[in-house]
Motif scaffolding. Sequence first.
Motif, PDB file in Angstrom:
ATOM      1  N   UNK A 113       0.854  -1.182   0.000  1.00 21.04           N
ATOM      2  CA  UNK A 113       0.000   0.000   0.000  1.00 21.04           C
ATOM      3  C   UNK A 113       0.891   1.233   0.000  1.00 21.04           C
ATOM      4  N   UNK A 114       0.572   2.191  -0.862  1.00 24.58           N
ATOM      5  CA  UNK A 114       1.389   3.399  -0.936  1.00 24.58           C
ATOM      6  C   UNK A 114       0.608   4.674  -0.656  1.00 24.58           C
ATOM      7  N   UNK A 115      -0.719   4.608  -0.662  1.00 19.78           N
ATOM      8  CA  UNK A 115      -1.539   5.787  -0.409  1.00 19.78           C
ATOM      9  C   UNK A 115      -2.242   5.642   0.935  1.00 19.78           C
ATOM     10  N   UNK A 116      -1.784   6.388   1.929  1.00 16.12           N
ATOM     11  CA  UNK A 116      -2.400   6.370   3.241  1.00 16.12           C
ATOM     12  C   UNK A 116      -3.169   7.669   3.442  1.00 16.12           C
ATOM     13  N   UNK A 117      -4.209   7.628   4.258  1.00 11.61           N
ATOM     14  CA  UNK A 117      -4.997   8.815   4.563  1.00 11.61           C
ATOM     15  C   UNK A 117      -4.719   9.241   6.004  1.00 11.61           C
ATOM     16  N   UNK A 118      -5.170  10.426   6.369  1.00  7.53           N
ATOM     17  CA  UNK A 118      -4.966  10.903   7.742  1.00  7.53           C
ATOM     18  C   UNK A 118      -5.697  10.019   8.752  1.00  7.53           C
ATOM     19  N   UNK A 119      -6.728   9.338   8.335  1.00  8.22           N
ATOM     20  CA  UNK A 119      -7.460   8.444   9.234  1.00  8.22           C
ATOM     21  C   UNK A 119      -6.703   7.153   9.508  1.00  8.22           C
ATOM     22  N   UNK A 120      -5.667   6.882   8.732  1.00 10.62           N
ATOM     23  CA  UNK A 120      -4.896   5.646   8.894  1.00 10.62           C
ATOM     24  C   UNK A 120      -3.555   5.869   9.585  1.00 10.62           C
ATOM     25  N   UNK A 121      -3.289   7.082  10.039  1.00  8.74           N
ATOM     26  CA  UNK A 121      -2.013   7.376  10.680  1.00  8.74           C
ATOM     27  C   UNK A 121      -1.828   6.530  11.934  1.00  8.74           C
TER      28      UNK A 121
END
Length: 177
Positions: A15-23
Amino acid sequence: MGIFNFFKKDKKESKIDFTVNELKKGYILDYFMKTWEVKSVYLYDWGNNSFAREYFLDAGNEKLYLYVEEDDELICSVWKKIDIIDIDPNIIDITIANDDAPNTITYKNSTFTKISSSLGNCAEEGNEDEYDELISWTYQNKDNKELISVNRVGEEEFEATHGNYVKEYEFSNILPR
């Protein structure tokens, strides 16, 4: 196995695209032309199925909190701690005496009006059994650009933060360490 099979990717792609909800603690990200590291993650339970996450971010020479909640859409805000006495030297005594924070406060010559008060629990991720009960009062200035939060933990522990709303897209290059 043929020579061309060697170049095919695994079925399990990274996975290369993380969101602020996944920090998570240790992740790094870019915000406002600086690189930040997530030092801590705090979980809030405001009751009535309302939850939020707060990330303590450190850029070396600057620290801030990123608060993320979901209410039909993702609502993000960034906060910096301020000295509660800078709001009003008597705000703690007033709040304890009335068991409620004032409806308006002044900070740096700007008036803020109380827009919400919430009772909830806060715990550091990984230590959910050790939580603090708190009351949080949120204030907004008249142009709706600046926010003040006054939090009361227990009977006499108070803290204040100053912040503003931000958009999720302002955070980029989110990567695990």
